[in-house]
Design a protein around this motif. Structure first.
Motif, PDB file in Angstrom:
ATOM      1  N   LYS A 177       0.839  -1.176  -0.013  1.00  0.00           N
ATOM      2  CA  LYS A 177       0.005  -0.072  -0.154  1.00  0.00           C
ATOM      3  C   LYS A 177       0.787   1.132   0.021  1.00  0.00           C
ATOM      4  O   LYS A 177       2.175   1.349  -0.024  1.00  0.00           O
ATOM      5  N   ILE A 178       0.259   2.510  -0.046  1.00  0.00           N
ATOM      6  CA  ILE A 178       0.904   3.668  -0.079  1.00  0.00           C
ATOM      7  C   ILE A 178       1.981   4.007   1.017  1.00  0.00           C
ATOM      8  O   ILE A 178       3.088   4.311   0.889  1.00  0.00           O
ATOM      9  N   LEU A 179       1.792   3.452   2.128  1.00  0.00           N
ATOM     10  CA  LEU A 179       2.518   3.240   3.364  1.00  0.00           C
ATOM     11  C   LEU A 179       2.359   1.983   4.024  1.00  0.00           C
ATOM     12  O   LEU A 179       1.337   1.268   3.949  1.00  0.00           O
ATOM     13  N   THR A 180       3.472   1.396   4.493  1.00  0.00           N
ATOM     14  CA  THR A 180       3.255  -0.077   4.910  1.00  0.00           C
ATOM     15  C   THR A 180       3.854  -0.265   6.113  1.00  0.00           C
ATOM     16  O   THR A 180       5.079   0.302   6.689  1.00  0.00           O
ATOM     17  N   THR A 181       3.352  -1.027   7.027  1.00  0.00           N
ATOM     18  CA  THR A 181       3.760  -1.668   8.154  1.00  0.00           C
ATOM     19  C   THR A 181       3.996  -3.227   8.081  1.00  0.00           C
ATOM     20  O   THR A 181       3.826  -3.990   9.070  1.00  0.00           O
ATOM     21  N   GLY A 182       3.760  -3.801   6.879  1.00  0.00           N
ATOM     22  CA  GLY A 182       3.949  -5.190   6.558  1.00  0.00           C
ATOM     23  C   GLY A 182       2.341  -5.488   6.471  1.00  0.00           C
ATOM     24  O   GLY A 182       1.750  -5.741   5.595  1.00  0.00           O
ATOM     25  N   GLU A 183       1.627  -5.709   7.840  1.00  0.00           N
ATOM     26  CA  GLU A 183       0.138  -5.688   7.731  1.00  0.00           C
ATOM     27  C   GLU A 183       0.054  -4.730   8.672  1.00  0.00           C
ATOM     28  O   GLU A 183       0.751  -4.258   9.845  1.00  0.00           O
ATOM     29  N   GLY A 184      -1.220  -4.107   8.663  1.00  0.00           N
ATOM     30  CA  GLY A 184      -1.591  -2.919   9.767  1.00  0.00           C
ATOM     31  C   GLY A 184      -2.800  -1.998   8.933  1.00  0.00           C
ATOM     32  O   GLY A 184      -3.137  -2.191   7.848  1.00  0.00           O
ATOM     33  N   GLY A 185      -3.224  -1.223   9.928  1.00  0.00           N
ATOM     34  CA  GLY A 185      -4.446  -0.507   9.425  1.00  0.00           C
ATOM     35  C   GLY A 185      -4.653   0.610  10.588  1.00  0.00           C
ATOM     36  O   GLY A 185      -4.023   0.721  11.576  1.00  0.00           O
ATOM     37  N   MET A 186      -5.556   1.660  10.325  1.00  0.00           N
ATOM     38  CA  MET A 186      -5.910   2.713  11.040  1.00  0.00           C
ATOM     39  C   MET A 186      -7.070   3.014  11.057  1.00  0.00           C
ATOM     40  O   MET A 186      -7.805   3.206   9.670  1.00  0.00           O
ATOM     41  N   VAL A 187      -8.006   3.620  12.100  1.00  0.00           N
ATOM     42  CA  VAL A 187      -9.061   4.182  11.887  1.00  0.00           C
ATOM     43  C   VAL A 187      -9.191   5.588  12.381  1.00  0.00           C
ATOM     44  O   VAL A 187      -8.662   5.842  13.511  1.00  0.00           O
TER      45      VAL A 187
END
Ligand SMILES: *Cc1c(COP(=O)(O)O)cnc(C)c1O
Length: 346
Positions: A177-187
């Motif tokens: 994705k545009i930014l990565t943490t390996g897997e991850g997300g944010m609300v």
């Protein structure tokens, strides 16, 4: 022959240093780094609060949960999107209601209006390929909106930014994705109550009273990686725009549709998607033979998975569009190669 992949994470030594520091500290679950990443992301997106989670899909589930979406409630989503969005709706046992696309690829406000019923509780609006949806028209429908910013962070949209229109906005930090943490997300949200609820769901341990929750947290070493990625975001976006301009200039004479956003919206070119292309399967093969991985921008529209009809625009976009490699780490030489090959094949 060197193969140019369709997408690729852009991670460097800065990320490795930061991750090493967190791991050496001995505090590796969700803590200070996650909190810092949340406030930096909220600041970038121009929103009041943020909660880091384990994936974009988890973020969508949590956003729906705090909107009170339950079994049999209807949630409108586009047909033209990855299955993650459908999975999130089904995870809540809600009823997915598919809508067609506008010509510019994103969910069509005109089609959504036709699909609203008394049981419609929310619309999930993904900003696809780096280009924001028509948020003015979608918000005018008066149904709570969850913006899915998994593919679009930092794009202008009708006088605001994508992510600033809905009740909540969800990001994904999957590898490519545009930014990565390996897997991850944010609300993210401007409504602190939503984020307090999300936090109480995922931070369930050692509470005086039990209330049902679930572990959707992000680790601190992922968050450290995310913070380092976020610092690079302005450069990532300008590099993506630079590459897109090279492609746009080269392909301007072709009788295909180039990814030029409507006048009231920006584009950060998470994907470079051309449409109105004939024989896409053959052309993908031709690119592959020359060592360039070109894909469909969405693997298969949801209505085709579900055996449904009545989504002509989504079907047409899927049939006739191709996604060319575009990512910040694509070298100038590779950009040249993709460009020249596209000139030949398209
Ligand atoms: C990637 C993506 C998701 C899912 O994010 P994960 O972090 O992989 O769970 C959801 N919606 C869209 C539009 C995406 O591109």
């Amino acid at each position: 022959m060197k193969i140019i992949t369709h997408s690729k994470p852009c991670v460097g030594t800065a990320e490795i240093h930061r991750i090493r520091k967190v791991i050496s500290s001995g505090r590796i679950s969700s803590g200070k780094e996650a909190a810092a990443f949340e406030s930096e992301m909220a600041e970038f997106m121009g929103l009041k609060t943020a909660t880091a989670v384990s994936s974009g899909t988890a973020g969508l589930c949590l956003a729906m949960q705090v909107l009170g979406i339950k079994e049999n409630d209807e949630v409108i989503i586009p047909s033209l999107v990855c299955t993650a969005v459908l999975n999130a709706v089904l995870f809540l046992r809600a009823k997915p209601v598919l809508a067609d696309s506008a010509e510019e690829c994103n969910i069509s406000a005109i089609d959504v209006r036709k699909r609203i019923t008394k049981r419609t509780k929310a619309i999930i609006v993904p900003h696809l390929f780096g280009q924001p949806a028509d948020m003015k028209s979608l918000c005018a429908l008066g149904i709570p909106i969850i913006e899915d910013c998994a593919q679009t962070i930092g794009a202008e949209c009708q006088g605001k930014m994508a992510g600033q229109w809905g009740e909540m906005s969800v990001c994904s930090f999957y590898a490519t994705k545009i930014l990565t943490t390996g897997e991850g997300g944010m609300v993210l949200s401007n409504n602190k109550k939503y984020n307090e609820k999300i936090r109480s769901i995922i931070d369930y341990d050692e509470k005086i009273r039990f209330s049902a929750g679930f572990n959707f947290k992000m680790t601190d070493f992922q968050a450290a990686m995310g913070r380092s990625q976020l610092k690079k975001l302005p450069n990532f976006i300008s590099r993506r725009r630079y590459i897109a301009k090279r492609y746009n200039d080269a392909l301007a004479e072709k009788s295909i549709l180039l990814p030029l956003p409507p006048e009231d919206r920006g584009h950060i070119y998470f994907r470079y998607v051309v449409s109105n292309v004939k024989n896409t399967a053959k052309k993908m093969e031709a690119f592959q033979k020359l060592g360039i991985s070109v894909r469909k921008p969405v693997f298969k529209p949801l209505h085709m998975y579900l055996g449904m009809e009545g989504f002509p625009q989504a079907g047409k976009i899927w049939e006739t569009s191709l996604s060319l490699p575009i990512y910040p780490s694509l070298s100038d030489n590779d950009v040249e190669r993709v460009k020249n090959t596209a000139l030949k094949i398209l």
